[in-house]
Motif scaffolding. Structure first.
Motif, short mmCIF file in Angstrom:
data_model
loop_
_atom_site.label_atom_id
_atom_site.label_comp_id
_atom_site.label_asym_id
_atom_site.label_seq_id
_atom_site.Cartn_x
_atom_site.Cartn_y
_atom_site.Cartn_z
N THR A 1 0.83 -1.21 0.00
CA THR A 1 0.00 0.00 0.00
C THR A 1 0.86 1.26 0.00
O THR A 1 1.77 1.42 0.82
CB THR A 1 -0.92 0.03 1.24
OG1 THR A 1 -1.74 -1.14 1.23
CG2 THR A 1 -1.79 1.27 1.24
N GLY A 2 0.57 2.16 -0.94
CA GLY A 2 1.27 3.43 -1.00
C GLY A 2 2.59 3.40 -1.74
O GLY A 2 3.22 4.46 -1.93
N LYS A 3 3.04 2.23 -2.17
CA LYS A 3 4.35 2.14 -2.83
C LYS A 3 4.29 2.48 -4.32
O LYS A 3 5.29 2.90 -4.89
CB LYS A 3 4.92 0.73 -2.65
CG LYS A 3 5.31 0.40 -1.21
CD LYS A 3 5.96 -0.97 -1.12
CE LYS A 3 6.40 -1.26 0.31
NZ LYS A 3 7.04 -2.61 0.43
N TYR A 4 3.14 2.31 -4.92
CA TYR A 4 3.01 2.54 -6.35
C TYR A 4 1.86 3.52 -6.60
O TYR A 4 0.70 3.21 -6.32
CB TYR A 4 2.74 1.22 -7.08
CG TYR A 4 3.78 0.15 -6.77
CD1 TYR A 4 5.04 0.19 -7.36
CD2 TYR A 4 3.48 -0.88 -5.88
CE1 TYR A 4 5.99 -0.78 -7.07
CE2 TYR A 4 4.42 -1.85 -5.58
CZ TYR A 4 5.66 -1.80 -6.18
OH TYR A 4 6.60 -2.75 -5.88
N GLU A 5 2.21 4.67 -7.15
CA GLU A 5 1.23 5.74 -7.32
C GLU A 5 0.09 5.34 -8.25
O GLU A 5 -1.08 5.65 -8.00
CB GLU A 5 1.92 7.00 -7.86
CG GLU A 5 0.99 8.21 -8.01
CD GLU A 5 0.34 8.61 -6.69
OE1 GLU A 5 -0.83 9.06 -6.74
OE2 GLU A 5 0.97 8.47 -5.64
N PHE A 6 0.42 4.62 -9.33
CA PHE A 6 -0.63 4.26 -10.30
C PHE A 6 -1.63 3.27 -9.67
O PHE A 6 -2.82 3.30 -9.98
CB PHE A 6 0.00 3.68 -11.57
CG PHE A 6 0.57 2.29 -11.43
CD1 PHE A 6 -0.19 1.18 -11.76
CD2 PHE A 6 1.86 2.12 -10.96
CE1 PHE A 6 0.34 -0.10 -11.63
CE2 PHE A 6 2.39 0.84 -10.83
CZ PHE A 6 1.64 -0.26 -11.16
N VAL A 7 -1.15 2.40 -8.75
CA VAL A 7 -2.05 1.48 -8.06
C VAL A 7 -2.96 2.24 -7.09
O VAL A 7 -4.16 1.98 -7.01
CB VAL A 7 -1.26 0.40 -7.30
CG1 VAL A 7 -2.20 -0.49 -6.49
CG2 VAL A 7 -0.45 -0.46 -8.27
N THR A 8 -2.37 3.20 -6.38
CA THR A 8 -3.14 4.03 -5.46
C THR A 8 -4.22 4.81 -6.20
O THR A 8 -5.37 4.90 -5.74
CB THR A 8 -2.22 5.01 -4.71
OG1 THR A 8 -1.20 4.27 -4.02
CG2 THR A 8 -3.00 5.84 -3.70
#
Length: 212
Positions: A43-50
């Motif tokens: 959680t929070g490591k990949y901007e596009f996933v967020t």
């Protein structure tokens, strides 16, 4: 002392037999949990996933606040059935043995992302929202989904054996009909999860004003 050892051996034998008998259920559940856990711990490591999760959740809220009970139930049912149908389709292929566990992991990842987003952004209210709105239909769907994946993998494996093993007996026409019937039965708990989703959303969503 000897009596205690006999009891211990008996317990271990039963445990081993249970694992062997339910190895596919355990394996698929592990894939689901692995996808869920990967989402939570990243959680929070990949901007596009967020960003994707934020859009997913906003659509989740808007669909349940702007539509009627029947529209919410139908939408929830169809979205869930998409993954059941994927298992059905891949189950009729020899590649299903490989692809279906990946599909299970992806669905686990999506649910994990939604859970982590609620907890991290909305704190305690997010926990309550997840427990009241998201979790009940998700549990029903996940159970049906996991068992549908098991059924699909078994059928895919049988197709593989039928292709590569000469002495394997398999009535393809009969078993395919049974396979489709079982997936028709899997749609019943999925429909129930959609109805519960709609019931909870239309009656309780307004209690979470900080989220909606």
């Amino acid at each position: 002392m000897q009596y205690g050892r006999v009891l211990n051996l008996s317990f271990y034998n039963k445990a081993i037999q249970f694992v062997i008998k339910n190895r596919l259920l355990i394996l698929i559940t592990v894939f689901f949990i692995a996808g869920f856990s990967t989402a939570v711990f990243s959680t929070g490591k990949y901007e596009f996933v967020t960003e994707w999760t934020r859009n997913y959740f906003e659509n989740f809220i808007s669909e349940r606040t702007e539509n009627s009970f029947f529209a919410v139930a139908a939408d929830s049912f169809l979205r869930s059935m998409f993954f059941i149908i994927l298992c059905l389709i891949f189950g009729t292929s020899m590649l299903g043995v490989i692809i279906i566990p990946a599909v299970v992991a992806v669905k686990g990842y999506i649910l994990g992302n939604l859970t982590a987003y609620l907890y991290s952004v909305f704190s305690f209210e997010g926990v309550a929202f997840h427990a009241v709105i998201v979790l009940p239909p998700a549990i029903i769907f996940s159970a049906a989904f996991i068992f549908s994946a098991i059924e699909a993998i078994n059928f895919s494996y049988s197709l593989s054996k039928l292709t590569f093993t000469q002495d394997f007996s398999f009535d393809l026409n009969h078993e395919f009909k049974r396979f489709c019937l079982r997936f028709l039965l899997f749609s019943i708990p999925v429909l129930a999860s959609g109805i519960i989703d709609a019931l909870l959303s239309t009656n309780l969503l307004n209690n979470f004003s900080g989220i909606t």
